[in-house]
Design a protein around this motif. Sequence first.
Motif, PDB file in Angstrom:
ATOM      1  N   LYS A 258       0.827  -1.200   0.000  1.00 15.44           N
ATOM      2  CA  LYS A 258       0.000   0.000   0.000  1.00 15.44           C
ATOM      3  C   LYS A 258       0.864   1.253   0.000  1.00 15.44           C
ATOM      4  N   ASN A 259       0.540   2.172  -0.913  1.00 13.46           N
ATOM      5  CA  ASN A 259       1.288   3.421  -0.979  1.00 13.46           C
ATOM      6  C   ASN A 259       0.357   4.629  -1.012  1.00 13.46           C
ATOM      7  N   ILE A 260      -0.897   4.442  -0.585  1.00 15.26           N
ATOM      8  CA  ILE A 260      -1.884   5.517  -0.558  1.00 15.26           C
ATOM      9  C   ILE A 260      -2.506   5.572   0.836  1.00 15.26           C
ATOM     10  N   ARG A 261      -2.651   6.774   1.369  1.00 24.19           N
ATOM     11  CA  ARG A 261      -3.278   6.946   2.689  1.00 24.19           C
ATOM     12  C   ARG A 261      -4.768   6.618   2.623  1.00 24.19           C
ATOM     13  N   PRO A 262      -5.365   6.261   3.747  1.00 26.63           N
ATOM     14  CA  PRO A 262      -6.792   5.904   3.763  1.00 26.63           C
ATOM     15  C   PRO A 262      -7.716   7.008   3.250  1.00 26.63           C
ATOM     16  N   ILE A 263      -7.446   8.267   3.568  1.00 24.89           N
ATOM     17  CA  ILE A 263      -8.314   9.348   3.096  1.00 24.89           C
ATOM     18  C   ILE A 263      -8.242   9.468   1.574  1.00 24.89           C
ATOM     19  N   GLU A 264      -7.041   9.318   1.016  1.00 32.18           N
ATOM     20  CA  GLU A 264      -6.898   9.366  -0.436  1.00 32.18           C
ATOM     21  C   GLU A 264      -7.570   8.156  -1.087  1.00 32.18           C
ATOM     22  N   ARG A 265      -7.508   7.025  -0.431  1.00 36.37           N
ATOM     23  CA  ARG A 265      -8.195   5.832  -0.952  1.00 36.37           C
ATOM     24  C   ARG A 265      -9.689   6.066  -1.048  1.00 36.37           C
ATOM     25  N   GLY A 266     -10.252   6.677  -0.023  1.00 29.89           N
ATOM     26  CA  GLY A 266     -11.682   6.979  -0.037  1.00 29.89           C
ATOM     27  C   GLY A 266     -12.060   7.963  -1.124  1.00 29.89           C
ATOM     28  N   ILE A 267     -11.254   9.007  -1.264  1.00 26.66           N
ATOM     29  CA  ILE A 267     -11.528  10.009  -2.296  1.00 26.66           C
ATOM     30  C   ILE A 267     -11.408   9.392  -3.683  1.00 26.66           C
ATOM     31  N   ARG A 268     -10.370   8.604  -3.911  1.00 27.55           N
ATOM     32  CA  ARG A 268     -10.203   7.947  -5.213  1.00 27.55           C
ATOM     33  C   ARG A 268     -11.368   7.021  -5.522  1.00 27.55           C
ATOM     34  N   SER A 269     -11.833   6.307  -4.523  1.00 28.04           N
ATOM     35  CA  SER A 269     -12.955   5.388  -4.734  1.00 28.04           C
ATOM     36  C   SER A 269     -14.228   6.145  -5.094  1.00 28.04           C
ATOM     37  N   LEU A 270     -14.507   7.230  -4.383  1.00 29.41           N
ATOM     38  CA  LEU A 270     -15.700   8.017  -4.681  1.00 29.41           C
ATOM     39  C   LEU A 270     -15.623   8.667  -6.058  1.00 29.41           C
ATOM     40  N   VAL A 271     -14.476   9.234  -6.382  1.00 33.50           N
ATOM     41  CA  VAL A 271     -14.293   9.840  -7.704  1.00 33.50           C
ATOM     42  C   VAL A 271     -14.406   8.765  -8.787  1.00 33.50           C
ATOM     43  N   GLY A 272     -13.846   7.605  -8.532  1.00 33.27           N
ATOM     44  CA  GLY A 272     -13.938   6.505  -9.487  1.00 33.27           C
ATOM     45  C   GLY A 272     -15.374   6.092  -9.741  1.00 33.27           C
ATOM     46  N   LEU A 273     -16.163   5.973  -8.688  1.00 30.75           N
ATOM     47  CA  LEU A 273     -17.575   5.625  -8.841  1.00 30.75           C
ATOM     48  C   LEU A 273     -18.329   6.690  -9.630  1.00 30.75           C
ATOM     49  N   LEU A 274     -18.044   7.961  -9.345  1.00 29.72           N
ATOM     50  CA  LEU A 274     -18.695   9.047 -10.067  1.00 29.72           C
ATOM     51  C   LEU A 274     -18.335   9.005 -11.555  1.00 29.72           C
ATOM     52  N   LEU A 275     -17.071   8.794 -11.861  1.00 26.56           N
ATOM     53  CA  LEU A 275     -16.647   8.755 -13.263  1.00 26.56           C
ATOM     54  C   LEU A 275     -17.196   7.531 -13.992  1.00 26.56           C
ATOM     55  N   ILE A 276     -17.307   6.414 -13.300  1.00 28.71           N
ATOM     56  CA  ILE A 276     -17.924   5.227 -13.908  1.00 28.71           C
ATOM     57  C   ILE A 276     -19.385   5.513 -14.223  1.00 28.71           C
ATOM     58  N   TYR A 277     -20.074   6.178 -13.312  1.00 28.79           N
ATOM     59  CA  TYR A 277     -21.466   6.540 -13.550  1.00 28.79           C
ATOM     60  C   TYR A 277     -21.584   7.457 -14.767  1.00 28.79           C
ATOM     61  N   LEU A 278     -20.744   8.490 -14.819  1.00 29.99           N
ATOM     62  CA  LEU A 278     -20.816   9.435 -15.929  1.00 29.99           C
ATOM     63  C   LEU A 278     -20.379   8.810 -17.252  1.00 29.99           C
ATOM     64  N   GLY A 279     -19.409   7.927 -17.211  1.00 31.81           N
ATOM     65  CA  GLY A 279     -18.873   7.350 -18.440  1.00 31.81           C
ATOM     66  C   GLY A 279     -19.667   6.190 -19.000  1.00 31.81           C
ATOM     67  N   PHE A 280     -20.261   5.362 -18.131  1.00 28.54           N
ATOM     68  CA  PHE A 280     -20.907   4.142 -18.598  1.00 28.54           C
ATOM     69  C   PHE A 280     -22.416   4.096 -18.373  1.00 28.54           C
ATOM     70  N   ILE A 281     -22.913   4.754 -17.336  1.00 32.45           N
ATOM     71  CA  ILE A 281     -24.326   4.614 -16.988  1.00 32.45           C
ATOM     72  C   ILE A 281     -25.156   5.785 -17.526  1.00 32.45           C
ATOM     73  N   ASP A 282     -24.792   7.007 -17.164  1.00 34.37           N
ATOM     74  CA  ASP A 282     -25.527   8.184 -17.640  1.00 34.37           C
ATOM     75  C   ASP A 282     -24.720   8.844 -18.762  1.00 34.37           C
ATOM     76  N   THR A 283     -24.751   8.242 -19.923  1.00 34.39           N
ATOM     77  CA  THR A 283     -23.937   8.734 -21.048  1.00 34.39           C
ATOM     78  C   THR A 283     -24.508   9.996 -21.678  1.00 34.39           C
ATOM     79  N   SER A 284     -25.673  10.457 -21.245  1.00 34.01           N
ATOM     80  CA  SER A 284     -26.228  11.697 -21.786  1.00 34.01           C
ATOM     81  C   SER A 284     -25.434  12.919 -21.320  1.00 34.01           C
ATOM     82  N   MET A 285     -24.708  12.790 -20.238  1.00 34.11           N
ATOM     83  CA  MET A 285     -23.906  13.908 -19.726  1.00 34.11           C
ATOM     84  C   MET A 285     -22.691  14.179 -20.610  1.00 34.11           C
TER      85      MET A 285
END
Length: 73
Positions: free
Chosen positions: A6-33
């Motif tokens: 592991k080379n990422i702090r827990p807070i950064e892990r959480g932020i990366r996970s949330l941003v990743g979920l948001l980008l997956i939603y925008l890129g694959f699920i709600d493609t109208s955006m």
Amino acid sequence: MIQLSKNIRPIERGIRSLVGLLLIYLGFIDTSMIPDALFSFLVGMFGVANLTSGLLGWCPMYHLTRTTASDGE
């Protein structure tokens, strides 16, 4: 073989996970955006990379540059 220590702090892990979920939603699920299909796909894949990095706690770019944001957990 790459050791996935592991080379990422827990807070950064959480932020990366949330941003990743948001980008997956925008890129694959709600493609109208994002009207362009290629850009939408790239946004979704960047989200997958961020989510994976957040879940594993390991960033390949940190590994390549031999830096760490982790406090040794």
